[in-house]
Scaffold this motif. Sequence first.
Motif, PDB file in Angstrom:
ATOM      1  N   GLY A 416      -8.602  -7.826  -2.822  1.00  0.00           N
ATOM      2  CA  GLY A 416      -9.165  -6.761  -1.981  1.00  0.00           C
ATOM      3  C   GLY A 416      -8.174  -5.645  -1.700  1.00  0.00           C
ATOM      4  N   GLY A 417      -6.952  -5.983  -1.328  1.00  0.00           N
ATOM      5  CA  GLY A 417      -5.920  -5.011  -0.979  1.00  0.00           C
ATOM      6  C   GLY A 417      -6.346  -4.068   0.148  1.00  0.00           C
ATOM      7  N   PRO A 418      -5.539  -3.284   0.784  1.00  0.00           N
ATOM      8  CA  PRO A 418      -4.097  -3.352   0.553  1.00  0.00           C
ATOM      9  C   PRO A 418      -3.513  -4.623   1.166  1.00  0.00           C
ATOM     10  CG  PRO A 418      -4.548  -1.888   2.398  1.00  0.00           C
ATOM     11  CD  PRO A 418      -5.883  -2.320   1.872  1.00  0.00           C
ATOM     12  N   GLN A 419      -2.433  -5.135   0.582  1.00  0.00           N
ATOM     13  CA  GLN A 419      -1.819  -6.336   1.100  1.00  0.00           C
ATOM     14  C   GLN A 419      -1.097  -6.010   2.406  1.00  0.00           C
ATOM     15  OE1 GLN A 419      -1.742  -5.386  -2.150  1.00  0.00           O
ATOM     16  NE2 GLN A 419      -3.213  -6.965  -2.778  1.00  0.00           N
ATOM     17  N   ARG A 420      -1.128  -6.958   3.303  1.00  0.00           N
ATOM     18  CA  ARG A 420      -0.637  -6.685   4.663  1.00  0.00           C
ATOM     19  C   ARG A 420       0.307  -7.812   5.083  1.00  0.00           C
ATOM     20  NH1 ARG A 420      -2.670  -3.598   8.676  1.00  0.00           N
ATOM     21  NH2 ARG A 420      -4.352  -2.942   7.296  1.00  0.00           N
ATOM     22  N   ALA A 421       1.441  -7.449   5.704  1.00  0.00           N
ATOM     23  CA  ALA A 421       2.382  -8.461   6.192  1.00  0.00           C
ATOM     24  C   ALA A 421       2.702  -8.196   7.657  1.00  0.00           C
ATOM     25  CB  ALA A 421       3.668  -8.418   5.378  1.00  0.00           C
ATOM     26  N   THR A 422       2.736  -9.267   8.446  1.00  0.00           N
ATOM     27  CA  THR A 422       3.158  -9.169   9.846  1.00  0.00           C
ATOM     28  C   THR A 422       4.385 -10.054   9.992  1.00  0.00           C
ATOM     29  OG1 THR A 422       0.840  -9.008  10.447  1.00  0.00           O
ATOM     30  CG2 THR A 422       2.393  -9.404  12.249  1.00  0.00           C
ATOM     31  N   ILE A 423       5.491  -9.449  10.372  1.00  0.00           N
ATOM     32  CA  ILE A 423       6.735 -10.241  10.467  1.00  0.00           C
ATOM     33  C   ILE A 423       7.302 -10.173  11.876  1.00  0.00           C
ATOM     34  CG2 ILE A 423       8.421  -8.423   9.804  1.00  0.00           C
ATOM     35  CD1 ILE A 423       9.548 -10.742   7.902  1.00  0.00           C
ATOM     36  N   THR A 424       7.846 -11.310  12.317  1.00  0.00           N
ATOM     37  CA  THR A 424       8.601 -11.315  13.569  1.00  0.00           C
ATOM     38  C   THR A 424      10.034 -11.682  13.227  1.00  0.00           C
ATOM     39  OG1 THR A 424       6.669 -11.987  14.836  1.00  0.00           O
ATOM     40  CG2 THR A 424       8.807 -12.318  15.889  1.00  0.00           C
ATOM     41  N   LEU A 425      10.942 -10.760  13.555  1.00  0.00           N
ATOM     42  CA  LEU A 425      12.364 -11.025  13.315  1.00  0.00           C
ATOM     43  C   LEU A 425      13.057 -11.198  14.656  1.00  0.00           C
ATOM     44  CD1 LEU A 425      13.254  -8.274  10.654  1.00  0.00           C
ATOM     45  CD2 LEU A 425      12.639 -10.662  10.243  1.00  0.00           C
ATOM     46  N   GLU A 435       3.982  -4.808  11.606  1.00  0.00           N
ATOM     47  CA  GLU A 435       2.945  -5.060  10.602  1.00  0.00           C
ATOM     48  C   GLU A 435       2.904  -3.872   9.648  1.00  0.00           C
ATOM     49  OE1 GLU A 435      -0.857  -6.720  11.940  1.00  0.00           O
ATOM     50  OE2 GLU A 435      -1.799  -5.125  10.774  1.00  0.00           O
ATOM     51  N   CYS A 436       2.903  -4.135   8.370  1.00  0.00           N
ATOM     52  CA  CYS A 436       2.858  -3.056   7.376  1.00  0.00           C
ATOM     53  C   CYS A 436       1.981  -3.447   6.204  1.00  0.00           C
ATOM     54  CB  CYS A 436       4.252  -2.768   6.831  1.00  0.00           C
ATOM     55  SG  CYS A 436       5.300  -1.885   7.980  1.00  0.00           S
ATOM     56  N   ASP A 443       5.945  -6.191  -1.354  1.00  0.00           N
ATOM     57  CA  ASP A 443       6.188  -4.829  -0.865  1.00  0.00           C
ATOM     58  C   ASP A 443       5.813  -4.729   0.616  1.00  0.00           C
ATOM     59  OD1 ASP A 443       7.015  -2.183  -1.513  1.00  0.00           O
ATOM     60  OD2 ASP A 443       4.904  -1.554  -1.370  1.00  0.00           O
ATOM     61  N   ALA A 444       4.665  -5.319   0.979  1.00  0.00           N
ATOM     62  CA  ALA A 444       4.224  -5.277   2.386  1.00  0.00           C
ATOM     63  C   ALA A 444       5.249  -5.973   3.278  1.00  0.00           C
ATOM     64  CB  ALA A 444       2.856  -5.944   2.515  1.00  0.00           C
ATOM     65  N   THR A 445       5.764  -7.128   2.811  1.00  0.00           N
ATOM     66  CA  THR A 445       6.745  -7.882   3.604  1.00  0.00           C
ATOM     67  C   THR A 445       8.033  -7.081   3.784  1.00  0.00           C
ATOM     68  OG1 THR A 445       5.828  -9.939   2.728  1.00  0.00           O
ATOM     69  CG2 THR A 445       8.018 -10.079   3.692  1.00  0.00           C
ATOM     70  N   PHE A 446       8.508  -6.483   2.682  1.00  0.00           N
ATOM     71  CA  PHE A 446       9.762  -5.733   2.772  1.00  0.00           C
ATOM     72  C   PHE A 446       9.579  -4.471   3.638  1.00  0.00           C
ATOM     73  CE2 PHE A 446      11.768  -7.491  -1.434  1.00  0.00           C
ATOM     74  CZ  PHE A 446      11.734  -8.758  -0.882  1.00  0.00           C
ATOM     75  N   ASN A 447       8.391  -3.859   3.556  1.00  0.00           N
ATOM     76  CA  ASN A 447       8.130  -2.689   4.417  1.00  0.00           C
ATOM     77  C   ASN A 447       8.166  -3.076   5.890  1.00  0.00           C
ATOM     78  OD1 ASN A 447       7.873  -1.024   2.250  1.00  0.00           O
ATOM     79  ND2 ASN A 447       5.615  -1.060   2.187  1.00  0.00           N
ATOM     80  N   ALA A 448       7.624  -4.265   6.190  1.00  0.00           N
ATOM     81  CA  ALA A 448       7.610  -4.717   7.585  1.00  0.00           C
ATOM     82  C   ALA A 448       9.039  -4.977   8.072  1.00  0.00           C
ATOM     83  CB  ALA A 448       6.762  -5.983   7.712  1.00  0.00           C
ATOM     84  N   ILE A 449       9.881  -5.533   7.184  1.00  0.00           N
ATOM     85  CA  ILE A 449      11.287  -5.768   7.580  1.00  0.00           C
ATOM     86  C   ILE A 449      11.980  -4.429   7.834  1.00  0.00           C
ATOM     87  CG2 ILE A 449      13.529  -6.688   6.822  1.00  0.00           C
ATOM     88  CD1 ILE A 449      11.951  -8.798   5.188  1.00  0.00           C
ATOM     89  N   LYS A 450      11.694  -3.467   6.941  1.00  0.00           N
ATOM     90  CA  LYS A 450      12.304  -2.127   7.099  1.00  0.00           C
ATOM     91  C   LYS A 450      11.879  -1.493   8.422  1.00  0.00           C
ATOM     92  CE  LYS A 450      13.367   0.269   2.842  1.00  0.00           C
ATOM     93  NZ  LYS A 450      12.731   0.856   1.688  1.00  0.00           N
TER      94      LYS A 450
END
Length: 527
Positions: A416-425, A435-436, A443-450
Amino acid sequence: MTVEHIQRPSVSTSDKDHVIIFDTTLRDGEQSPGATMSFEEKLEVADLLDQMGVDIIEAGFPIASEGDFQAVAEIARQTKRATIAGLARAIPIDIARAGEAVRHAKSPRIHTFVSTSPIHLEHQMKKNQDEVLEIVIATVTQARGLVDNVEWSGMDATRTPIDFLARCVEAAIKAGATTINLPDTVGYTTPEEYCAMFENLRNRVPNADKAIFSVHCHNDLGLAVANSLAGLRGGARQIECTINGIGERAGNAALEEVVMAMKVRGDVLPYTTNVDASMLVRASKLVAAATSFPVQYNKAIVGKNAFAHESGIHQDGMLKNSETYEIMRPEDIGLKSSSLVMGKHSGRHAFRKKLEELGHQLSDNAFQDAFERFKALADKKKHVYDEDLEALIDDQVTRSADLIKVEALTVIAGTGGPQRATITLSVNGKHITKECTGDGPVDATFNAIKAAVDHTANLQLFQVKAVTEGTDAQADVSVRLEEDGRSFTGRGTDTDTMVAAARAYVGALNKLMARRAMGKSGVLAAG
Ligand code: KIV
Ligand code: ZN
């Protein structure tokens, strides 16, 4: 993990009876659907059986095909020690062909058989008992005219009335049979019944002492080995068996099982054999490879798990004294050592021992942390290999000094996209959630880290490897970031590739931040 074994007292063999081991891997074993072996493979198996001390090798059924004939003939020529037997139905042309095939053996045997049970006589042979008796006499006489060593088998003996069987046995011995084999062709008998059959026949057949009695058991009820050993109690002194228990339908009695039963339980099975048990594993592997029949994991003696221990209680016992959970030594059958398999049932004791073997001495706190992470991994992953543990410790060592840690990650991916990542650091102890979306889950995960940790470093390398095999293998991810001409590499491992990727990225970021802290003000910018 290797385990020390304590020495057992050796058992005296002086008052034990000798049992002849007759291997039929190349005949009854090869009759298993799909177990066909090539000419070369048959020669290799026969050579190993001979080296191992098998007394008689039934090399094949010469009338069955030209290939079978050639294999039996070549094995007969090449075998240095064992007697070579060729099988023949109760038909003159079969017996002649078997005789020709084994003729060059140092010690040749013809093995001829005929059905004796009412069900076989009525439906298969369409002959009465007197006619069968005539056949027994004629065929054994013919075979004895070709070789001195003749085995006669009464097929389906265990479903044959004892009076008729006794008449056949007496006639076969009188005609010159030197071995009388009474097969449990359909795997129907029980230990008590089979033992009694031999006792009965040896008592009532007047010339019984002129022949060696033999057992031949099929495993339809899983009783082949138990029945074979019971036959010895009834006076039989030859066991027909196969490597890995291969054979018609559910197979034959397994050679490795009967041999080891006699070795390990010499106190109640007072018999010896010529078999060098330390070659059993080799023979099992060779036959499994030649036939392409895998050995079941939990197969007695030679199965992959036969000397492997996973449960915490068992591993603990094994580390204290191997006799707590093993009745024979792995070296006895040609295995290097037992193995303690690391899995979710393993306890602290085994885990610490394993880490020591891998060269890791951890402090109590680090050990506790590693143990918890190992348990979490073992819950997700069926087999935890040494490589997994190495990756887990590496990961722990690199992460222990980190300012940034991955606390949680959720990724939504798919067509389906776009792929979505929610990260807690956790950054300097402070929790930040972002969330990105991205072009793919990584890519979504790395964007969220950034977004959580502001930086300008470029991603130079993203590489994923599987630590071990299988779909549940851990992913070992490497990430390289570059800033101001300097590169920083991070690694992450997890059964979830996205979590491993996030850890790898954060690992590289930690190194970059540490470098910045050393060089400049060391301030972490949290976005
Ligand atoms: O199982 C059987 O009866 C046989 C005979 C040919 C000996 O294999
Ligand atoms: Zn058989």
